[in-house]
Write a protein that holds these residues in place. Structure first.
Motif, PDB file in Angstrom:
ATOM      1  N   ASP B 224       0.780  -1.296   0.119  1.00  0.00           N
ATOM      2  CA  ASP B 224      -0.019  -0.031   0.093  1.00  0.00           C
ATOM      3  C   ASP B 224       0.943   1.363   0.139  1.00  0.00           C
ATOM      4  OD1 ASP B 224      -2.270  -1.324  -0.097  1.00  0.00           O
ATOM      5  OD2 ASP B 224      -2.676  -1.400   2.209  1.00  0.00           O
ATOM      6  N   VAL B 225       1.877   1.309   0.912  1.00  0.00           N
ATOM      7  CA  VAL B 225       2.798   2.561   1.036  1.00  0.00           C
ATOM      8  C   VAL B 225       3.658   2.732  -0.094  1.00  0.00           C
ATOM      9  CG1 VAL B 225       2.238   2.585   3.495  1.00  0.00           C
ATOM     10  CG2 VAL B 225       4.315   1.613   2.633  1.00  0.00           C
ATOM     11  N   SER B 226       4.194   1.587  -0.631  1.00  0.00           N
ATOM     12  CA  SER B 226       5.085   1.605  -1.520  1.00  0.00           C
ATOM     13  C   SER B 226       4.784   1.817  -3.019  1.00  0.00           C
ATOM     14  CB  SER B 226       6.312   0.604  -1.352  1.00  0.00           C
ATOM     15  OG  SER B 226       6.376   0.145  -0.132  1.00  0.00           O
ATOM     16  N   ILE B 227       3.925   1.053  -3.243  1.00  0.00           N
ATOM     17  CA  ILE B 227       3.390   0.936  -4.841  1.00  0.00           C
ATOM     18  C   ILE B 227       2.009   1.772  -4.999  1.00  0.00           C
ATOM     19  CG2 ILE B 227       2.512  -0.638  -6.682  1.00  0.00           C
ATOM     20  CD1 ILE B 227       4.136  -3.065  -5.428  1.00  0.00           C
ATOM     21  N   ALA B 228       1.149   1.520  -4.097  1.00  0.00           N
ATOM     22  CA  ALA B 228      -0.004   2.169  -4.392  1.00  0.00           C
ATOM     23  C   ALA B 228      -0.187   3.719  -3.923  1.00  0.00           C
ATOM     24  CB  ALA B 228      -1.393   1.455  -3.683  1.00  0.00           C
ATOM     25  N   GLY B 229       0.803   3.908  -3.107  1.00  0.00           N
ATOM     26  CA  GLY B 229       0.632   5.173  -2.411  1.00  0.00           C
ATOM     27  C   GLY B 229      -0.382   5.646  -1.525  1.00  0.00           C
ATOM     28  N   LEU B 230      -0.715   4.639  -1.003  1.00  0.00           N
ATOM     29  CA  LEU B 230      -1.889   4.728  -0.050  1.00  0.00           C
ATOM     30  C   LEU B 230      -1.523   4.558   1.399  1.00  0.00           C
ATOM     31  CD1 LEU B 230      -4.469   2.235  -2.009  1.00  0.00           C
ATOM     32  CD2 LEU B 230      -4.578   4.932  -1.792  1.00  0.00           C
ATOM     33  N   ALA B 231      -2.240   4.874   2.378  1.00  0.00           N
ATOM     34  CA  ALA B 231      -1.976   4.697   3.685  1.00  0.00           C
ATOM     35  C   ALA B 231      -2.480   3.039   3.992  1.00  0.00           C
ATOM     36  CB  ALA B 231      -2.973   5.570   4.606  1.00  0.00           C
ATOM     37  N   PRO B 232      -1.801   2.713   4.999  1.00  0.00           N
ATOM     38  CA  PRO B 232      -2.219   1.123   5.315  1.00  0.00           C
ATOM     39  C   PRO B 232      -3.597   0.888   5.708  1.00  0.00           C
ATOM     40  CG  PRO B 232      -0.518   1.798   6.748  1.00  0.00           C
ATOM     41  CD  PRO B 232      -0.652   2.910   5.976  1.00  0.00           C
ATOM     42  N   ASP B 233      -3.968  -0.230   5.955  1.00  0.00           N
ATOM     43  CA  ASP B 233      -5.291  -0.638   6.468  1.00  0.00           C
ATOM     44  C   ASP B 233      -5.180  -0.382   8.079  1.00  0.00           C
ATOM     45  OD1 ASP B 233      -7.545  -1.698   7.620  1.00  0.00           O
ATOM     46  OD2 ASP B 233      -7.868  -3.262   6.353  1.00  0.00           O
ATOM     47  N   TRP B 234      -5.507   0.683   8.681  1.00  0.00           N
ATOM     48  CA  TRP B 234      -5.115   0.906  10.009  1.00  0.00           C
ATOM     49  C   TRP B 234      -5.801  -0.154  11.039  1.00  0.00           C
ATOM     50  CZ3 TRP B 234      -0.637   3.147  10.538  1.00  0.00           C
ATOM     51  CH2 TRP B 234      -0.725   4.410   9.605  1.00  0.00           C
ATOM     52  N   LEU B 235      -6.963  -0.394  10.614  1.00  0.00           N
ATOM     53  CA  LEU B 235      -7.760  -1.386  11.434  1.00  0.00           C
ATOM     54  C   LEU B 235      -6.906  -2.717  11.632  1.00  0.00           C
ATOM     55  CD1 LEU B 235     -10.029  -2.327  13.352  1.00  0.00           C
ATOM     56  CD2 LEU B 235     -11.337  -3.039  11.307  1.00  0.00           C
ATOM     57  N   ALA B 236      -6.697  -3.416  10.235  1.00  0.00           N
ATOM     58  CA  ALA B 236      -5.938  -4.599  10.117  1.00  0.00           C
ATOM     59  C   ALA B 236      -4.614  -4.462  10.711  1.00  0.00           C
ATOM     60  CB  ALA B 236      -5.696  -5.013   8.765  1.00  0.00           C
ATOM     61  N   LEU B 237      -3.838  -3.371  10.494  1.00  0.00           N
ATOM     62  CA  LEU B 237      -2.511  -3.318  11.086  1.00  0.00           C
ATOM     63  C   LEU B 237      -2.563  -3.057  12.624  1.00  0.00           C
ATOM     64  CD1 LEU B 237       0.235  -3.062   9.825  1.00  0.00           C
ATOM     65  CD2 LEU B 237      -0.003  -0.302  10.067  1.00  0.00           C
ATOM     66  N   GLY B 238      -3.747  -2.631  13.392  1.00  0.00           N
ATOM     67  CA  GLY B 238      -3.932  -2.391  14.702  1.00  0.00           C
ATOM     68  C   GLY B 238      -4.083  -3.702  15.408  1.00  0.00           C
ATOM     69  N   ILE B 239      -5.043  -4.559  14.613  1.00  0.00           N
ATOM     70  CA  ILE B 239      -5.049  -5.911  15.094  1.00  0.00           C
ATOM     71  C   ILE B 239      -3.708  -6.725  15.003  1.00  0.00           C
ATOM     72  CG2 ILE B 239      -6.171  -8.223  14.656  1.00  0.00           C
ATOM     73  CD1 ILE B 239      -8.452  -6.454  13.626  1.00  0.00           C
ATOM     74  N   THR B 240      -2.924  -6.703  13.956  1.00  0.00           N
ATOM     75  CA  THR B 240      -1.740  -7.102  13.893  1.00  0.00           C
ATOM     76  C   THR B 240      -0.792  -6.757  15.213  1.00  0.00           C
ATOM     77  OG1 THR B 240      -2.030  -7.600  11.510  1.00  0.00           O
ATOM     78  CG2 THR B 240       0.265  -7.833  12.332  1.00  0.00           C
ATOM     79  N   THR B 241      -0.794  -5.555  15.513  1.00  0.00           N
ATOM     80  CA  THR B 241       0.086  -5.222  16.681  1.00  0.00           C
ATOM     81  C   THR B 241      -0.187  -5.719  17.823  1.00  0.00           C
ATOM     82  OG1 THR B 241       0.205  -3.095  15.266  1.00  0.00           O
ATOM     83  CG2 THR B 241       0.856  -3.030  17.566  1.00  0.00           C
ATOM     84  N   ALA B 242      -1.658  -5.696  18.099  1.00  0.00           N
ATOM     85  CA  ALA B 242      -2.268  -6.351  19.238  1.00  0.00           C
ATOM     86  C   ALA B 242      -1.857  -7.941  19.118  1.00  0.00           C
ATOM     87  CB  ALA B 242      -3.887  -6.274  19.354  1.00  0.00           C
ATOM     88  N   THR B 243      -2.045  -8.493  18.308  1.00  0.00           N
ATOM     89  CA  THR B 243      -1.495  -9.934  18.057  1.00  0.00           C
ATOM     90  C   THR B 243      -0.197 -10.116  18.556  1.00  0.00           C
ATOM     91  OG1 THR B 243      -2.984 -10.220  16.385  1.00  0.00           O
ATOM     92  CG2 THR B 243      -1.603 -12.007  16.559  1.00  0.00           C
ATOM     93  N   ALA B 244       0.656  -9.284  17.913  1.00  0.00           N
ATOM     94  CA  ALA B 244       2.279  -9.318  18.246  1.00  0.00           C
ATOM     95  C   ALA B 244       2.476  -9.065  19.559  1.00  0.00           C
ATOM     96  CB  ALA B 244       2.963  -8.313  17.219  1.00  0.00           C
TER      97      ALA B 244
END
Lengths: 265, 266
Positions: B224-244
């Motif tokens: 998302d950030v390198s190719i599409a020039g978009l912000a990442p999916d914050w919700l999915a990233l947040g869940i991943t952080t919580a999992t981690a």
């Protein structure tokens, strides 16, 4: 009364000896599901208690297998006591085993740096003391060679040089010094003497009773994991020596009986 | 129970600064050993991911074309984070066993070892990163401002990688065949992570399970950030952080439980 440098309280350590390695897959499976440990634990230390005041130097004597090294390892936080506790105050430097803490493939320089850092020195302190440590270890010519090319004596020299320059308030030495040559031993002994005069705490494990008498105020005699005697170095080392002689003479001390039984087997 | 006298007295910040120096020194030592006796040395940090990416590129554009646009950048954005993760986990599994010299030092803080492994592999990742930027330029993708979000992705992945590395390091002490099992698990994980393929090529009922794979989420965010020039999916990233975070707490507990067992087995 000031805080003791070291408190060992009711310390016990049992080891469960491993049987021979499983030969087959089935055997290892069976072992995995059997809850039985080998029936008798090796009681390496049983309820050992003592305190060491700051500035005191304590000798630890005893035969091979009496639990001296186990005791030192537990004091140094290597392994977990089966019961009891150890409390230490101050920075500790320890010379436990030959070459422990050195990586064979790295140079003396790299090993010295990492070893001093891990022993509690900050990077700047290591840099400031580096040359002095190398000089003390008499390794200037070899410092860029990998450690596996070092002789046992050279390794001990490096180990001792690092330990003494970490500027500990408690120094723990486990007979490793015996490997160094005469002149280096003298140098170390001088340094230990110095260390003692600076009112630092010393723990010395040795089979050399004259060294124990020279450096230690007090001595503990360990036998089969128990403290059999705790008192002035002079008294305890003499008692230990005479016991050793009676043992060799085959007199009826409990150990001698065990030994005889062993021989009879 | 044992009150291991900390050899560096002082405030927590002082202690943190000290451990940071230890980690740096040990990472330096890792690099020294890694490229000892190698002709190309540090260049391998770039060459190995480049070679791997070239293989995937040839296979999935020429032999089995997947029709994914900007495929070389696409593969790099997947492969580089994956290599950081899998390299750490595989090396980390042996970190207690292969650092006997340190583990046997009195009062050595053993949790430093997995940190060093993850740090070393992060530096290898950083060394390979210019290749990604090169690929962006070659494929005519203008670097976008969203690239500045990369450090957030690194932080999330660092936490996840450290957690898994710590867990396998501790388990390796009690499970003798850990390394062999791990190799298989990592191959499986590689194929279950959209590194060379795109989840959008899959049927929807399969694709939705990929949110369960934290690495799939991280790699998608990279794209998302390198190719599409978009912000990442914050919700999915947040869940991943919580999992981690959860895995990390668990892993730390397991590590503390078993790191002593090893010392005694020597």
């Amino acid at each position: 009364m000031s805080t003791p440098a070291l408190v060992v309280d009711n310390l016990s350590k049992w080891y469960w000896l491993q049987g021979p390695a499983p030969r087959t897959f089935q055997e290892s499976l069976r072992r995995l599901f059997s809850t039985a440990r080998s029936d008798q634990p090796l009681r390496s230390l049983s309820k050992v208690s003592f305190r060491v005041a700051p500035g005191e130097s304590l000798g630890i004597v005893g035969r091979n297998g009496a639990g001296k090294s186990t005791l030192l390892r537990l004091i140094c936080g290597l392994g977990r006591p089966t019961s009891g506790s150890v409390r230490l105050h101050g920075r500790v430097a320890a010379l436990l085993e030959l070459g422990a803490g050195f990586h064979p493939d790295l140079t003396g320089r790299q090993n010295l740096y990492v070893s001093a850092l891990v022993s509690g020195l900050r990077r700047k302190e290591v840099q400031a003391r580096f040359d002095e440590i190398v000089r003390f270890a008499e390794l200037a010519e070899f410092i860029d060679q990998p450690l596996r090319t070092y002789s046992a004596g050279m390794q001990v020299r490096l180990g001792f040089a690092v330990a003494i320059h970490v500027d500990p308030s408690v120094l723990i030495v486990d007979e490793a010094l015996a490997v160094g040559d005469y002149s280096f031993q003298q140098k170390c002994l001088d340094r230990i003497e110095h260390f003692r005069q600076a009112s630092k705490t010393l723990l010395l494990v040795s089979h050399d009773m004259s060294a124990v008498r020279r450096f230690c105020d007090r001595t503990i005699w360990l036998d089969h994991g128990k403290v059999v005697m705790d008192g002035p170095a002079e008294v305890v080392t003499r008692a230990y020596e005479s016991d050793d002689r009676t043992l060799m003479g085959g007199a009826a001390s409990p150990e001698a009986v065990t030994l005889d039984e062993l021989i009879a087997l | 129970m044992i009150n291991a006298a900390k050899n560096t007295p002082g405030s927590p910040s002082h202690r943190l600064a000290y451990y940071w120096e230890v980690v740096q020194a040990l990472i330096g030592r890792d690099f020294a050993m890694r490229y000892k006796g190698s002709t190309l040395g540090l260049l391998w940090a770039v060459l190995s991911p480049l070679a791997m990416a070239a293989i995937l590129y040839v296979v999935f554009t020429r032999i089995v074309p997947l029709g994914i646009p900007h495929y070389s950048t696409y593969v790099f954005t997947g492969l580089l984070p994956w290599t950081w993760f899998s390299g750490s986990v595989l090396t980390g599994a042996a970190s207690l066993l292969s650092n006997r010299d340190l583990v046997r030092k009195p009062f050595f803080a053993k949790p430093v070892l997995p940190v060093v492994v993850v740090g070393t592999h992060f530096l290898l990742y950083m060394l390979a990163l210019p290749v990604l930027f090169g690929s962006l330029l070659v494929e005519g993708l203008a670097p976008t401002a969203t690239l500045l979000l990369l450090p957030i992705l690194w932080a999330v992945q660092a936490l996840l990688t450290l957690a898994v590395t710590m867990l396998v390091a501790a388990l390796s002490v009690i499970v003798p065949d850990m390394r062999h099992l791990l190799e298989i698990v990592l191959i499986l994980w590689f194929y279950l992570t959209p590194i060379f393929y795109d989840v959008r090529l899959l049927p929807a009922e399969t694709a939705r399970y990929f949110v369960l794979n934290p690495l799939a989420v991280i790699i998608k965010s990279h794209r998302d950030v390198s190719i599409a020039g978009l912000a990442p999916d914050w919700l999915a990233l947040g869940i991943t952080t919580a999992t981690a975070l959860i895995v990390f707490v668990l892993a730390y507990a397991v590590f503390r439980l078993f790191d002593d067992v090893f010392v005694e087995e020597l």
